[in-house]
Design a protein around this motif. Structure first.
Motif, mmCIF file in Angstrom:
data_model
loop_
_atom_site.group_PDB
_atom_site.id
_atom_site.type_symbol
_atom_site.label_atom_id
_atom_site.label_comp_id
_atom_site.label_asym_id
_atom_site.label_seq_id
_atom_site.Cartn_x
_atom_site.Cartn_y
_atom_site.Cartn_z
ATOM 1 N N VAL A 105 -0.289 2.071 -12.296
ATOM 2 C CA VAL A 105 -1.118 0.773 -12.044
ATOM 3 C C VAL A 105 -1.320 0.320 -10.671
ATOM 4 N N ALA A 106 -0.221 0.758 -9.831
ATOM 5 C CA ALA A 106 -0.355 0.305 -8.304
ATOM 6 C C ALA A 106 -1.435 0.675 -7.726
ATOM 7 N N ASP A 107 -2.085 -0.098 -6.974
ATOM 8 C CA ASP A 107 -3.300 0.121 -6.210
ATOM 9 C C ASP A 107 -3.045 0.906 -5.108
ATOM 10 N N VAL A 108 -3.434 2.441 -5.272
ATOM 11 C CA VAL A 108 -2.996 3.211 -4.156
ATOM 12 C C VAL A 108 -4.518 3.658 -3.422
ATOM 13 N N ALA A 109 -5.512 3.270 -4.042
ATOM 14 C CA ALA A 109 -6.853 3.789 -3.696
ATOM 15 C C ALA A 109 -7.173 3.476 -2.273
ATOM 16 N N GLY A 110 -7.530 4.166 -1.367
ATOM 17 C CA GLY A 110 -7.780 3.946 0.024
ATOM 18 C C GLY A 110 -6.904 4.042 0.908
ATOM 19 N N ALA A 111 -5.400 3.740 0.321
ATOM 20 C CA ALA A 111 -4.414 3.815 1.319
ATOM 21 C C ALA A 111 -4.075 5.269 1.959
ATOM 22 N N THR A 112 -3.610 5.065 3.290
ATOM 23 C CA THR A 112 -3.547 6.250 4.014
ATOM 24 C C THR A 112 -1.957 6.674 4.269
ATOM 25 N N ARG A 113 -1.271 5.525 4.277
ATOM 26 C CA ARG A 113 0.238 5.597 4.296
ATOM 27 C C ARG A 113 0.942 4.833 2.966
ATOM 28 N N LEU A 114 1.729 5.607 2.382
ATOM 29 C CA LEU A 114 2.273 4.777 1.125
ATOM 30 C C LEU A 114 3.961 5.066 1.228
ATOM 31 N N LEU A 115 4.744 4.086 0.813
ATOM 32 C CA LEU A 115 6.347 4.202 0.870
ATOM 33 C C LEU A 115 6.621 3.986 -0.538
ATOM 34 N N ASP A 116 7.529 4.649 -1.078
ATOM 35 C CA ASP A 116 8.378 4.409 -2.230
ATOM 36 C C ASP A 116 9.826 4.056 -1.994
ATOM 37 N N GLN A 136 0.780 0.542 1.175
ATOM 38 C CA GLN A 136 1.207 0.286 -0.056
ATOM 39 C C GLN A 136 2.627 0.856 0.092
ATOM 40 N N MET A 137 3.479 -0.151 -0.785
ATOM 41 C CA MET A 137 4.749 -0.022 -1.083
ATOM 42 C C MET A 137 4.935 0.037 -2.325
ATOM 43 N N LEU A 138 5.681 0.787 -2.662
ATOM 44 C CA LEU A 138 6.027 0.658 -4.427
ATOM 45 C C LEU A 138 7.679 0.726 -4.447
ATOM 46 N N CYS A 139 8.219 -0.227 -5.522
ATOM 47 C CA CYS A 139 9.465 -0.228 -5.777
ATOM 48 C C CYS A 139 9.851 -0.740 -7.090
ATOM 49 N N ASN A 140 10.692 0.047 -7.727
ATOM 50 C CA ASN A 140 11.332 -0.347 -8.828
ATOM 51 C C ASN A 140 12.630 -0.828 -8.556
ATOM 52 N N PRO A 141 12.973 -1.753 -8.179
ATOM 53 C CA PRO A 141 14.245 -2.124 -7.666
ATOM 54 C C PRO A 141 15.469 -2.449 -8.477
ATOM 55 N N PRO A 142 16.785 -2.354 -8.029
ATOM 56 C CA PRO A 142 17.764 -2.668 -8.928
ATOM 57 C C PRO A 142 17.625 -4.199 -9.547
ATOM 58 N N PHE A 143 18.155 -4.485 -10.428
ATOM 59 C CA PHE A 143 17.959 -5.953 -10.883
ATOM 60 C C PHE A 143 19.202 -6.570 -11.743
ATOM 61 N N PHE A 144 20.124 -5.739 -12.072
ATOM 62 C CA PHE A 144 21.242 -6.266 -12.937
ATOM 63 C C PHE A 144 22.208 -6.957 -11.778
ATOM 64 N N ARG A 145 21.822 -8.144 -11.517
ATOM 65 C CA ARG A 145 22.689 -8.957 -10.639
ATOM 66 C C ARG A 145 24.003 -9.363 -11.022
ATOM 67 N N ASN A 146 24.239 -9.608 -12.389
ATOM 68 C CA ASN A 146 25.170 -10.220 -12.962
ATOM 69 C C ASN A 146 26.083 -9.754 -14.071
ATOM 70 N N ALA A 147 25.397 -8.619 -14.617
ATOM 71 C CA ALA A 147 25.741 -7.796 -15.588
ATOM 72 C C ALA A 147 27.088 -6.829 -15.088
ATOM 73 N N LEU A 148 27.678 -6.479 -16.010
ATOM 74 C CA LEU A 148 28.826 -5.603 -16.038
ATOM 75 C C LEU A 148 28.577 -4.376 -15.329
#
Length: 240
Positions: free
Chosen positions: A32-43, A110-122
């Motif tokens: 779904v990320a809008d990558v159309a027309g981008a010349t440089r992308l970062l994951d 465009q930058m894409l990121c599925n970052p870490p998110f369990f801040r307080n879990a074990l």
């Protein structure tokens, strides 16, 4: 024995050396990320290289770079890139986002990121899985991502992130501190009307009204994909 890879229509993800495997969340973000027309992308935090490969498939004119702090995952992402049809346009950097920022890369559209998110879990006893799943000052904090995007997004560029709704609220606060503002939001549900599972939110330098939409992964009855999900993933998933 289960496969050590995930086969897509145009590429294969080998993932035996990566803590975090291919998952539906990441596939939705990549589609779904809008990558159309981008010349440089970062994951950012590429893991297996999935998002970078999906971006390379969707935008045949883009140069796609990826950053991954875990050396084993970075090596596997690099191997997945080489084995893909777009090897010449893909590159992985085996370093932290902070270290990558210090190299002063050219701006990204465009930058894409599925970052870490369990801040307080074990914490997991698996150190690599912990790094991939949990935020920490020495790994990939929300503030690192937003400050990097503030510095290295083009004026019209976007940062697109996937997180559960509570963590997305935290991320939006970090983004606001970095003068980045939400412009689109996809609310992902297991089924229509069920509790939201994830938000896919795009941020830009310029504030504007947020365009919001929804996606149900499964149909109302039976464990079958919804028509919207099948349409979204048909360029990628086998048997759709």
């Amino acid at each position: 024995m289960a496969n050590t890879y995930f086969q897509f229509k145009q590429f294969r993800i080998e993932q035996d050396r990566c803590a975090m495997k291919v998952c539906t969340d990441a596939c939705v973000l990549g589609a779904v990320a809008d990558v159309a027309g981008a010349t440089r992308l970062l994951d950012i935090g590429t893991g297996t290289g999935l998002l970078a490969l999906m971006a390379a498939q969707r935008n045949l004119g883009a140069h796609v770079e990826a950053v991954e702090i875990d050396e084993a995952a970075a090596a596997q992402a690099a191997a997945n890139f080489v084995a893909s049809p777009w090897a010449s346009r893909l590159r992985v950097h085996a370093q932290s986002l902070r270290a990558f920022a210090a190299t002063q890369p050219a701006p990204f559209d465009q930058m894409l990121c599925n970052p870490p998110f369990f801040r307080n879990a074990l914490r997991s006893p698996d150190a690599a899985r912990t790094t991939a799943r949990h935020t920490a000052p020495d790994t990939l904090a929300f503030e690192d991502i937003t400050m990097f995007a503030h510095q290295f997004l083009t004026p019209g560029g976007q940062l697109t992130v996937l997180l559960p709704p509570p963590e997305m609220q935290q991320f939006e606060r970090a983004a606001a501190d970095a003068q980045l503002y939400p412009i689109t939001r996809l609310v992902v549900h297991h089924r229509a009307g069920s509790k939201p599972l994830r938000h896919v939110t795009a941020f830009s330098h310029q504030p504007q009204a947020v365009a919001q939409s929804t996606l149900a992964i499964y149909a109302d009855s039976a464990e079958a994909y919804s028509e919207d999900f099948k349409y979204l993933m048909s360029p990628f998933y086998l048997h759709l």
